[in-house]
Design an enzyme around this catalytic site. Sequence first.
Site, PDB file in Angstrom:
ATOM      1  N   HIS A   1      35.210  76.907 -67.502  1.00  0.00           N
ATOM      2  CA  HIS A   1      34.209  76.942 -68.571  1.00  0.00           C
ATOM      3  C   HIS A   1      33.619  78.345 -68.705  1.00  0.00           C
ATOM      4  O   HIS A   1      33.589  78.919 -69.798  1.00  0.00           O
ATOM      5  CB  HIS A   1      33.119  75.910 -68.265  1.00  0.00           C
ATOM      6  CG  HIS A   1      32.014  75.853 -69.258  1.00  0.00           C
ATOM      7  ND1 HIS A   1      31.961  74.925 -70.277  1.00  0.00           N
ATOM      8  CD2 HIS A   1      30.909  76.627 -69.416  1.00  0.00           C
ATOM      9  CE1 HIS A   1      30.871  75.130 -71.005  1.00  0.00           C
ATOM     10  NE2 HIS A   1      30.210  76.156 -70.497  1.00  0.00           N
ATOM     11  N   GLU A   2      33.164  78.895 -67.585  1.00  0.00           N
ATOM     12  CA  GLU A   2      32.536  80.227 -67.651  1.00  0.00           C
ATOM     13  C   GLU A   2      33.557  81.272 -68.065  1.00  0.00           C
ATOM     14  O   GLU A   2      33.259  82.168 -68.859  1.00  0.00           O
ATOM     15  CB  GLU A   2      31.901  80.603 -66.307  1.00  0.00           C
ATOM     16  CG  GLU A   2      30.893  79.598 -65.751  1.00  0.00           C
ATOM     17  CD  GLU A   2      29.870  79.102 -66.748  1.00  0.00           C
ATOM     18  OE1 GLU A   2      29.532  79.842 -67.685  1.00  0.00           O
ATOM     19  OE2 GLU A   2      29.418  77.944 -66.601  1.00  0.00           O
TER      20      GLU A   2
ATOM     21  N   GLU B   1      27.831  82.747 -67.714  1.00  0.00           N
ATOM     22  CA  GLU B   1      28.991  83.532 -68.138  1.00  0.00           C
ATOM     23  C   GLU B   1      28.732  85.010 -68.402  1.00  0.00           C
ATOM     24  O   GLU B   1      29.449  85.621 -69.197  1.00  0.00           O
ATOM     25  CB  GLU B   1      29.561  82.891 -69.410  1.00  0.00           C
ATOM     26  CG  GLU B   1      28.683  83.042 -70.685  1.00  0.00           C
ATOM     27  CD  GLU B   1      27.753  81.875 -70.977  1.00  0.00           C
ATOM     28  OE1 GLU B   1      27.424  81.130 -70.024  1.00  0.00           O
ATOM     29  OE2 GLU B   1      27.356  81.710 -72.142  1.00  0.00           O
TER      30      GLU B   1
HETATM   31  N1  PHE Z   1      25.473  79.211 -70.459  1.00  0.00           N
HETATM   32  C1  PHE Z   1      25.669  78.515 -69.219  1.00  0.00           C
HETATM   33  C2  PHE Z   1      26.935  77.692 -69.383  1.00  0.00           C
HETATM   34  O1  PHE Z   1      27.026  76.819 -70.175  1.00  0.00           O
HETATM   35  C3  PHE Z   1      24.580  77.587 -68.834  1.00  0.00           C
HETATM   36  C4  PHE Z   1      23.270  78.220 -68.516  1.00  0.00           C
HETATM   37  C5  PHE Z   1      22.253  78.219 -69.436  1.00  0.00           C
HETATM   38  C6  PHE Z   1      23.048  78.802 -67.278  1.00  0.00           C
HETATM   39  C7  PHE Z   1      21.026  78.766 -69.154  1.00  0.00           C
HETATM   40  C8  PHE Z   1      21.832  79.334 -66.983  1.00  0.00           C
HETATM   41  C9  PHE Z   1      20.813  79.317 -67.895  1.00  0.00           C
HETATM   42  O2  PHE Z   1      27.908  77.925 -68.780  1.00  0.00           O
HETATM   43 ZN    ZN Z   2      28.644  77.064 -71.270  1.00  0.00          ZN
END
Ligand code: PHE
Ligand code: ZN
Length: 872
Positions: free
Chosen positions: A300-301, A267
Amino acid sequence: MLKRRQDYQPPAFLVISVFITIDIKDDATDVTTKLAVRRNPDAAADTPLWLDGQNIELTRLAIDSVELPIGQDMPDGVDVSDHGLSVAGLADEAVVEVQSRCYPQDNTALEGLYLSGGMYCTQCEPEGFRRIGYFPDRPDVMSVFTVRIEASTAFPQILSNGNLIETGAVGADRHFAVWHDPHPKPSYLFAIVVGDLDCVTSPYVTASGRAVDLKIYVEKGNAELTAHAMDSLIRSMRWDEQEYGLEYDLDLFQIVAVSHFNMGAMENKGLNIFNSKFVLADTATATDDDLHRVESIVAHEYFHNWTGNRVTCRDWFQLTLKEGLTVFRDQCFSADMHDAGVQRANDVALLRAAQFPEDRGPTAHPIRPETYKEINNFYTATVYEKGAEVIRMLAGFLGKDGFRKGMDLYFARHDGHAVTCDDFLAAMADANNVNLDGFQGWYQQAGTPQLRVRRHAGDDVSQLLLSLSQQIPDTAAQTPRNALPISLRLAFLDQQGKIVPTRLATDAAAQDEHVILLTEEHLEQRIYAPQAANLTPSILRNFSAPVVVDDDLSPDERRHIMRYDTDLFNRWDSAQTLVSDEILAIAADPQAAVNSDRIAALADGVSHILDDPNCLDYFKAAIVTLPAISVLESRMKPADPVALFNARLAFEAALAQQLHGHYQAALDPKKSAQLADTAGGRALLNRLLALAVAAGDAQADERAMAHVLDSNMTVSQGALAAVNNRPTVVRESVLSAFHDRWQDNALVLEKWFSFESMSCISGRIERLQELMQHPAFDPKNPNKLRVVLGAFMSGNPVRFYAEDGSGFEFIAGCLIDIDKRNPQLAARMALPLTRIGAYSEQRQQQMRTVLKTVQAAAQSNDLSEVIDKALV
Ligand code: PHE
Ligand code: ZN
């Protein structure tokens, strides 16, 4: 080093703003981070400035424009290690400029700056920024970023967060771009992408009239495959405005699809980076499930822009603050876009298949962990999916309006800040004037609570006594085991299957449904209704709490619920329980004949649903979808995954015999074409075809051959799924027809890889080795490793848990190899091998032996942490 949640210390310095220059050349990339720092009044005085830096070479250092020598003659107070740089004796305000060098072309860990498919991209969450440049790489340091990136004109696109403020040429064959992001953010949300990409744009106007450009960047030639992701983005943006009053806050929102990515998507502020698998999709190349997944990940993102970015985490122990909440939001979004009951069944199926095993295994942890060695290991189903269940319970307890009030207060208080789960709970409690202290327990305790429900006679037929009790299991996390607030949604059905209003007290109002909050270990609850004693309880409706229910319903009563309940989730869940009972009975005694009476009774109930024009096809398909092996394992001691897998096949065949009249629809070209018109119909069609194959129907083979070449990917994949574990003559032809048709499409071919490695028939170790030599296989690409090795572990229990231990040995060798390139992935892929406790002594021995080999060879913190936990 073990980190503890309780040891949190505020940063010594805040970074007010940072100017970054990134100079990309073929052989190396030079990065300067120029930080305007100010001493943090909340930190202990005199603490040095700490800048994280890892796998990068320090090349220059200046403080307040004074160049300092580095290396041997480094001045007193300045220290560099392979973890970072510390500077003592700084003034309360200073400008610190650090230059460093990194080598993205050699970066196979896919953290920091790396090359994927010829484009440069970054992944910073959680601690990747320190592999790009020196910086306090922790989420509670939020600063305003300006970035100047310079690269060869062979890479026309230079992207970063925020707004593009300047571009220009540098000599004949280089150019630069400057990006400025006005929103203060932590380093983990920083991103750049530099490449030669196709771009699709769409305009969007927010509720208050701000014009936003939506852009999706993909590798050349893939622009056609972005329409679904773009539509999903627009729907998500609208939904967040309508449901939460949250608007997008920049003029530009960009998504970039990359082929090498450790996770689903990321995100980064204004520049989401996606695993291309979750962007590129149309009905010819992706299944309906894939399309749903794309939609939910895009959502989600996008939702993270508020829950994650505008309000972020103080430290990584708080990860569920953004992840649990954002998963809850994307689940609600998907439920609104599609059928809520089916969505709930799918979400719970995932929770049970992926999170419950975690709670039972060596890496169990609360949704807010207390300790970690490597934070990368805590992007788990517990933090995400169970975290979302906890938010869901809170939302249920506060009601829709109350939850919204809490969210509003949360943003009002914390916008632009890095906060904790406690801050979130406090906002929810204060906005509603309620005490939510009990919910703290859900953040502190690991393990899936067991909810026991027993019925006892009351004083007469108008009463029913429900005896409720909860038990918190012992887990590897060794967290407290106090009673938790458990939301129990409850209703009662009469013998005709109608919901009967009941009372919880003689003077209380009669209601169709009750929500009881069980906060103590035991509760005796009286239920009043004219025929209370003869009613069938519908327990834990819509899965109102993430618990395992142990009740005293008879199979007849379960069939009654399956047939008549108004709660779709519980109808589905009763079917799952009945099916599991049969599979477990077969697994316990494979020699005994399948109990055809009980299966006939079950099939009768299933038939009723399949015939019901009021039931959605999607729901019908879910009713005949069998539980995952990991779910069945939880009910067998010691668990024998091979026996369970074979029992599931045998059960499916027996059930199919009884559903002869129903699966005909999949054999009749006209009827199947009709079903194939809608997504729900396709889900049902695929399950019916699988039943026809399971029943050994002579016509099924021919249909499978026809379906595999269908122009719709869902239908095509349905054919693969139907034949993959059945020794039918067409099995190989179906698989090779699919392969030959899609061999030039690397993304689609991933499906073929996973079917090959999941097949109990062909998925032998030698076959996996062949697959790993296939031209479309790329050992540096996590997707490819997941579809061969990940699919093998989760989908091919017959070979992975083979009696002779060969499956374990093979995977162990692969893990050691992967760890050298991509530790994060190795640790994640090791998890099935670490879940030892449930199996027979012999399997446990074999697993321990190979784990010791892996332990000895493991080079990373990531892999060692999960293996060490398994071997204690
Ligand atoms: N934060 C991201 C998500 O939940 C997941 C993610 C974590 C991607 C670590 C890459 C590295 O949408
Ligand atoms: Zn997330």
